[in-house]
Design a protein around this motif. Structure first.
Motif, short mmCIF file in Angstrom:
data_model
loop_
_atom_site.label_atom_id
_atom_site.label_comp_id
_atom_site.label_asym_id
_atom_site.label_seq_id
_atom_site.Cartn_x
_atom_site.Cartn_y
_atom_site.Cartn_z
N LEU A 178 0.83 -1.20 0.00
CA LEU A 178 0.00 0.00 0.00
C LEU A 178 0.87 1.26 0.00
O LEU A 178 0.57 2.23 -0.71
N GLU A 179 1.92 1.23 0.78
CA GLU A 179 2.81 2.39 0.83
C GLU A 179 3.53 2.58 -0.51
O GLU A 179 3.65 3.71 -1.02
N LEU A 180 3.99 1.48 -1.09
CA LEU A 180 4.68 1.56 -2.37
C LEU A 180 3.73 2.05 -3.47
O LEU A 180 4.12 2.88 -4.32
N ALA A 181 2.50 1.56 -3.46
CA ALA A 181 1.52 2.01 -4.45
C ALA A 181 1.22 3.49 -4.29
O ALA A 181 1.16 4.24 -5.28
N ARG A 182 1.07 3.94 -3.06
CA ARG A 182 0.79 5.35 -2.80
C ARG A 182 1.90 6.24 -3.33
O ARG A 182 1.66 7.26 -3.98
N ASP A 183 3.15 5.85 -3.06
CA ASP A 183 4.28 6.69 -3.42
C ASP A 183 4.67 6.57 -4.88
O ASP A 183 5.30 7.48 -5.43
N SER A 184 4.32 5.45 -5.53
CA SER A 184 4.75 5.22 -6.91
C SER A 184 3.73 5.71 -7.94
O SER A 184 4.11 6.28 -8.96
N PHE A 185 2.45 5.46 -7.69
CA PHE A 185 1.45 5.88 -8.67
C PHE A 185 0.17 6.35 -7.97
O PHE A 185 -0.95 6.08 -8.43
N GLY A 186 0.36 7.07 -6.87
CA GLY A 186 -0.77 7.57 -6.10
C GLY A 186 -1.82 8.32 -6.89
O GLY A 186 -3.02 8.09 -6.70
N PRO A 187 -1.43 9.24 -7.82
CA PRO A 187 -2.45 9.99 -8.57
C PRO A 187 -3.38 9.13 -9.42
O PRO A 187 -4.45 9.58 -9.82
N LEU A 188 -2.99 7.89 -9.70
CA LEU A 188 -3.83 7.00 -10.51
C LEU A 188 -4.84 6.22 -9.67
O LEU A 188 -5.77 5.63 -10.21
N ILE A 189 -4.65 6.21 -8.36
CA ILE A 189 -5.48 5.40 -7.48
C ILE A 189 -6.84 6.06 -7.27
O ILE A 189 -6.93 7.24 -6.93
N ARG A 190 -7.91 5.28 -7.48
CA ARG A 190 -9.26 5.81 -7.30
C ARG A 190 -9.97 5.19 -6.08
O ARG A 190 -10.90 5.76 -5.55
N ARG A 191 -9.54 4.02 -5.69
CA ARG A 191 -10.14 3.39 -4.50
C ARG A 191 -9.17 2.39 -3.90
O ARG A 191 -8.45 1.69 -4.61
N VAL A 192 -9.14 2.36 -2.56
CA VAL A 192 -8.47 1.30 -1.82
C VAL A 192 -9.49 0.75 -0.83
O VAL A 192 -9.92 1.44 0.09
N LYS A 193 -9.90 -0.48 -1.06
CA LYS A 193 -10.94 -1.09 -0.23
C LYS A 193 -10.31 -2.05 0.76
O LYS A 193 -9.80 -3.11 0.40
N LEU A 194 -10.33 -1.65 2.03
CA LEU A 194 -9.74 -2.43 3.12
C LEU A 194 -10.78 -2.97 4.09
O LEU A 194 -10.44 -3.69 5.02
N SER A 195 -12.03 -2.60 3.90
CA SER A 195 -13.03 -2.79 4.95
C SER A 195 -13.21 -4.24 5.37
O SER A 195 -13.43 -4.53 6.55
N THR A 196 -13.10 -5.20 4.44
CA THR A 196 -13.33 -6.59 4.84
C THR A 196 -12.18 -7.13 5.68
O THR A 196 -12.30 -8.21 6.27
#
Length: 457
Positions: A178-196
């Motif tokens: 999650l940290e790597l995704a945030r820092d590498s291509f954060g502007p492309l992310i539209r949703r992170v679903k962690l609730s389950t």
């Protein structure tokens, strides 16, 4: 034990309509019973795997309870009709049929697929994955069925036309991803679903829990399903089939697979016993080995038939052998949840047989095991209610009366302590295993905020 049940209940049919049935009718009846046995056995399998998922999750990292996703309403299954992210609604869609719209979205997904492949390669190369898979593109008709079932027919809410799966080793690897995704291509992310993955949220039907990351690539919403290895290993690639069957048959609505036998008459039950005996005939109970999972499941299903049909002696014999096999298994053992479930059934059978002393011994064994499991769960916290019930004294009772919100505040404080300890553990693991994240973070221009204005950490 094989073959001794073929005359169960059959003597009552001698001379009546049973012998007069045509061979074709007998064949049809046998086919119905075979289908019934297969369905009942499947229910036993689904609920067994759900217990496995629950047991895996019980041991998981509490850190995610403090995290917020991105555009994650916390809904699961068919409840997710108000999805926070959707595909772009193009003007031409207004004059298209559903099939044409679905075909258009499939073509968009095909264009986005190469970009998704590159992102998954980068993540897998940095973290090392247990499993990686990209595609295939969801077919148009499959998308239409999903939209009808989950989103009231809205094809734009289907966000997994272009999809991938990543299987990470453990919770720390998920946090690093999650940290790597945030820092590498954060502007492309539209949703992170962690609730389950949070203990106070529902799992998916059948007990499964995962993380979903949605990215916008080439003007199309794609999906990366992130699976945790301990969860993944329960069903592997058959996990989706498990989910689909649990959803279709509403297996979360009952706890005991033997409840699937409710309402069956004695004749049908006797015929199912015969069918069960045929299923296990090639592997007699006394020669069964701990690794023969298929037959162990068959015998467990047969126990339910024995118990419902009044064949308690045979239920006891079978349960004792299954407990022995589970105890011998290097992957399970005497205190595993599957073994304890078998002990619970054994206690019931022993009481029905009037073996009270033996039943009491089993009950005591279960109490001791459950006590140990409870202690494990309470290592990080002990609620006010537990303190009160376990001898906290009259002062605690007085405090509860004078300050009725004290229990709630105490539980919140315990949760904060648990999360703080988890974060401390994560920082140490991060330093030991994922030092490259600091280098990557320095190159990034900022973190993607979550729904609550905090980073994924």
């Amino acid at each position: 034990a094989g073959g001794i049940y073929y005359n169960v209940e059959m003597q009552s049919d001698q001379g009546d309509d049973y012998e007069e049935e045509a061979l074709e009718s007998i064949a049809k009846r046998r086919a119905v019973i075979k289908d019934s046995w297969d369905f009942y056995r499947m229910i036993c399998s689904l609920l067994r795997d759900r217990r496995k998922y629950d047991e895996v999750f019980r041991k998981m990292h509490p850190y995610l309870n403090s995290m917020t996703g991105l555009n994650d309403p916390g809904d699961v299954g068919t409840e997710n009709s108000t999805k926070a992210i959707i595909q772009k609604d193009l003007d031409e869609y207004g004059s298209m049929t559903k099939t044409q719209v679905a075909d258009s979205l499939v073509k968009q997904a095909e264009k986005a697929l190469p970009s998704l492949v590159e992102i998954c390669k980068a993540l897998a190369g940095s973290l090392g994955m247990e499993e990686v898979g990209v595609g295939p593109i969801k077919e148009a008709q499959a998308a239409i069925r999903k939209a009808e079932k989950k989103y009231e027919g809205d094809l734009l809410k289907v966000t997994d036309y272009c999809r991938a799966l990543l299987v990470v080793k453990d919770f720390p690897s998920l946090l690093a991803l999650l940290e790597l995704a945030r820092d590498s291509f954060g502007p492309l992310i539209r949703r992170v679903k962690l609730s389950t993955l949070k203990s106070d949220h529902k799992s998916l039907p059948g007990g499964y829990r995962d993380c979903k990351i949605n990215l916008e690539l080439k003007d199309h919403i794609c999906e990366i399903q992130v699976h945790l290895w301990p969860m993944w290993t329960v069903c592997g690639v058959d996990g989706f089939r498990h989910y689909r069957h649990c959803l279709e048959y509403a297996t979360d609505s009952f706890q005991d697979p033997h409840d699937a036998l409710d309402g069956l008459d004695r004749k049908t039950m006797a015929e199912l016993v015969v069918m069960a005996e045929e299923a296990v005939a090639e592997s007699p109970l006394e020669s069964l080995e701990w690794y023969q999972e298929r037959f162990i499941l068959d015998y467990f299903a047969e126990v339910g038939l024995f118990m419902r049909h009044g064949l308690d002696v045979w239920a006891e014999i079978t349960l004792r052998q299954l407990i022995k096999l589970r105890t011998e298994s290097p992957d399970i053992g005497p205190e595993h949840h599957e073994t304890l479930v078998l002990y619970k059934y054994l206690e019931k059978v022993l009481r029905k047989l009037g073996k009270t002393e033996e039943a009491d011994e089993v009950a005591e064994k279960l109490r001791e095991a459950e006590s140990r499991l409870s202690e494990e769960k309470k290592d990080a916290e002990e609620s006010l209610w537990d303190s009160f019930m376990c001898g906290g004294g009259p002062t605690d009772a007085y405090d509860m009366i004078m300050d009725p919100n004290k229990q709630e505040r105490e539980e919140e404080e315990n949760l904060r302590r648990e999360v703080k300890a988890s974060k401390k553990q994560w920082r140490k693991i991060r330093h030991d295993r994922f030092q490259f994240l600091d280098t990557n973070k320095n190159k990034s221009e900022g973190a993607t905020p979550t729904a609550e204005g905090e980073s994924f950490q």
